[in-house]
Design a protein around this motif. Structure first.
Motif, PDB file in Angstrom:
ATOM      1  N   THR A  50       0.770  -1.112   0.027  1.00 52.08           N
ATOM      2  CA  THR A  50      -0.086   0.037   0.081  1.00 52.08           C
ATOM      3  C   THR A  50       0.832   1.128  -0.111  1.00 52.08           C
ATOM      4  O   THR A  50       0.576   2.274  -0.695  1.00 52.08           O
ATOM      5  N   LEU A  51       2.175   1.109   0.834  1.00 55.58           N
ATOM      6  CA  LEU A  51       2.644   2.587   1.153  1.00 55.58           C
ATOM      7  C   LEU A  51       3.399   2.660  -0.387  1.00 55.58           C
ATOM      8  O   LEU A  51       3.925   1.789  -0.947  1.00 55.58           O
ATOM      9  N   ARG A  52       3.453   4.201  -0.695  1.00 55.04           N
ATOM     10  CA  ARG A  52       4.149   4.409  -1.928  1.00 55.04           C
ATOM     11  C   ARG A  52       5.661   4.903  -1.663  1.00 55.04           C
ATOM     12  O   ARG A  52       5.950   5.481  -0.640  1.00 55.04           O
ATOM     13  N   ASP A  88       2.527  -0.801   6.399  1.00 55.18           N
ATOM     14  CA  ASP A  88       1.813  -1.060   5.258  1.00 55.18           C
ATOM     15  C   ASP A  88       0.978  -2.475   5.459  1.00 55.18           C
ATOM     16  O   ASP A  88      -0.041  -2.447   4.880  1.00 55.18           O
ATOM     17  N   TYR A  89       1.265  -3.392   6.307  1.00 55.24           N
ATOM     18  CA  TYR A  89       0.585  -4.586   6.679  1.00 55.24           C
ATOM     19  C   TYR A  89      -0.803  -4.136   7.100  1.00 55.24           C
ATOM     20  O   TYR A  89      -1.893  -4.617   6.628  1.00 55.24           O
ATOM     21  N   SER A  90      -0.748  -3.319   7.989  1.00 56.53           N
ATOM     22  CA  SER A  90      -2.066  -2.650   8.697  1.00 56.53           C
ATOM     23  C   SER A  90      -2.975  -1.976   7.525  1.00 56.53           C
ATOM     24  O   SER A  90      -4.064  -2.000   7.641  1.00 56.53           O
ATOM     25  N   LEU A  91      -2.636  -1.074   7.021  1.00 56.40           N
ATOM     26  CA  LEU A  91      -3.124  -0.489   5.831  1.00 56.40           C
ATOM     27  C   LEU A  91      -3.649  -1.202   4.940  1.00 56.40           C
ATOM     28  O   LEU A  91      -4.792  -1.033   4.560  1.00 56.40           O
ATOM     29  N   THR A  92      -3.117  -2.426   4.539  1.00 52.74           N
ATOM     30  CA  THR A  92      -3.796  -3.392   3.565  1.00 52.74           C
ATOM     31  C   THR A  92      -4.917  -3.962   4.362  1.00 52.74           C
ATOM     32  O   THR A  92      -5.949  -4.559   3.680  1.00 52.74           O
ATOM     33  N   ARG A  93      -5.143  -3.888   5.572  1.00 57.35           N
ATOM     34  CA  ARG A  93      -6.457  -4.626   6.216  1.00 57.35           C
ATOM     35  C   ARG A  93      -7.441  -3.504   6.580  1.00 57.35           C
ATOM     36  O   ARG A  93      -8.506  -3.748   7.373  1.00 57.35           O
ATOM     37  N   PHE A  94      -7.163  -2.255   6.416  1.00 53.60           N
ATOM     38  CA  PHE A  94      -8.043  -0.907   6.657  1.00 53.60           C
ATOM     39  C   PHE A  94      -9.094  -1.229   5.719  1.00 53.60           C
ATOM     40  O   PHE A  94      -9.006  -1.481   4.732  1.00 53.60           O
ATOM     41  N   SER A  95     -10.069  -0.460   6.172  1.00 54.29           N
ATOM     42  CA  SER A  95     -11.383  -0.205   5.280  1.00 54.29           C
ATOM     43  C   SER A  95     -10.929   0.576   3.924  1.00 54.29           C
ATOM     44  O   SER A  95      -9.940   1.431   3.980  1.00 54.29           O
ATOM     45  N   GLN A 157      -0.964   6.418  16.189  1.00 51.11           N
ATOM     46  CA  GLN A 157      -1.641   4.962  16.431  1.00 51.11           C
ATOM     47  C   GLN A 157      -0.946   4.105  15.421  1.00 51.11           C
ATOM     48  O   GLN A 157      -0.732   2.923  15.658  1.00 51.11           O
ATOM     49  N   LEU A 158      -0.847   4.732  13.942  1.00 53.20           N
ATOM     50  CA  LEU A 158      -0.454   3.925  13.169  1.00 53.20           C
ATOM     51  C   LEU A 158       0.981   3.298  13.306  1.00 53.20           C
ATOM     52  O   LEU A 158       1.424   2.214  13.324  1.00 53.20           O
ATOM     53  N   VAL A 159       1.969   4.460  13.975  1.00 47.80           N
ATOM     54  CA  VAL A 159       3.353   3.794  14.085  1.00 47.80           C
ATOM     55  C   VAL A 159       3.470   2.923  15.436  1.00 47.80           C
ATOM     56  O   VAL A 159       4.038   2.073  15.515  1.00 47.80           O
ATOM     57  N   MET A 160       2.668   3.248  16.284  1.00 42.57           N
ATOM     58  CA  MET A 160       2.469   2.240  17.729  1.00 42.57           C
ATOM     59  C   MET A 160       1.982   0.921  17.341  1.00 42.57           C
ATOM     60  O   MET A 160       2.585  -0.105  17.717  1.00 42.57           O
ATOM     61  N   LEU A 161       1.067   1.155  16.396  1.00 47.35           N
ATOM     62  CA  LEU A 161       0.485  -0.240  16.082  1.00 47.35           C
ATOM     63  C   LEU A 161       1.510  -1.274  15.251  1.00 47.35           C
ATOM     64  O   LEU A 161       1.736  -2.504  15.613  1.00 47.35           O
TER      65      LEU A 161
END
Length: 181
Positions: A50-52, A88-95, A157-161
């Motif tokens: 996901t990340l560019r 990147d992994y988290s973003l792929t699982r976001f809505s 939250q993104l970084v901590m997650l």
């Protein structure tokens, strides 16, 4: 008992609404400008989902400031790269809507036209010092504009997650890991 008073100009509800609407319009315009100018290429960076590539300099400047003290200096580079993969992994699982909002936030932070006024970092993220990034985070955390406070909370939250989802981070906070079944 103290008799000191704070004589600051009051902000009416109407004034607050105007500031909120102007801030929202500014950030929306910046996001559209970034998208139309090609700043927000939708192609993920090599090895990521996901990340560019345009997101990575900002994240490489941000992550060390947020996890400072949780990882030793010699392991920071590896921790940053692990955190980027975790984000990147988290973003792929976001809505899809949350992904879109996160991408817009990264676009606003990558575009020089909006980065300087909103963050106080006028140069590129690659050249930003830890003190500049920390000042940016503090600026957003203590902002009177709720949209910036929300951006701060989202980034944190993104970084901590991403970081505390890694087994390498657990020893620092005393977490032994999940129970073995």
């Amino acid at each position: 008992m103290s008799t000191d008073t704070f004589d600051a100009p009051g902000l009416s509800r109407r004034g607050l609404l105007k500031v909120g609407l102007l801030g929202t319009a500014f950030l929306a315009t910046a996001g559209v400008t970034a998208t139309l100018s090609g700043c927000s290429a939708s192609v993920p960076a090599s090895g990521l989902s996901t990340l560019r590539a345009s997101d990575l300099p900002f994240l490489r400047a941000l992550i060390p400031v947020i996890i400072d003290g949780a990882v030793s200096a010699e392991k920071m580079s590896a921790a940053v790269e692990q955190s980027i993969r975790g984000i990147d992994y988290s973003l792929t699982r976001f809505s899809p809507e949350m992904q879109k909002l996160t991408v817009q936030l990264f676009d606003v932070l990558a575009l020089g036209l909006t980065r300087g006024p909103l963050t106080g970092v006028w140069g590129s993220w690659e050249n930003a010092s830890a003190a500049q990034v920390s000042a940016f985070l503090s600026r957003w955390q203590n902002s009177s504009i709720s949209l910036l406070k929300l951006g701060h909370a989202s980034l944190l939250q993104l970084v901590m997650l991403a970081w505390y989802g890694q087994p390498e981070s657990w020893a620092h906070c005393g977490y032994p890991g999940p129970p073995k079944v």
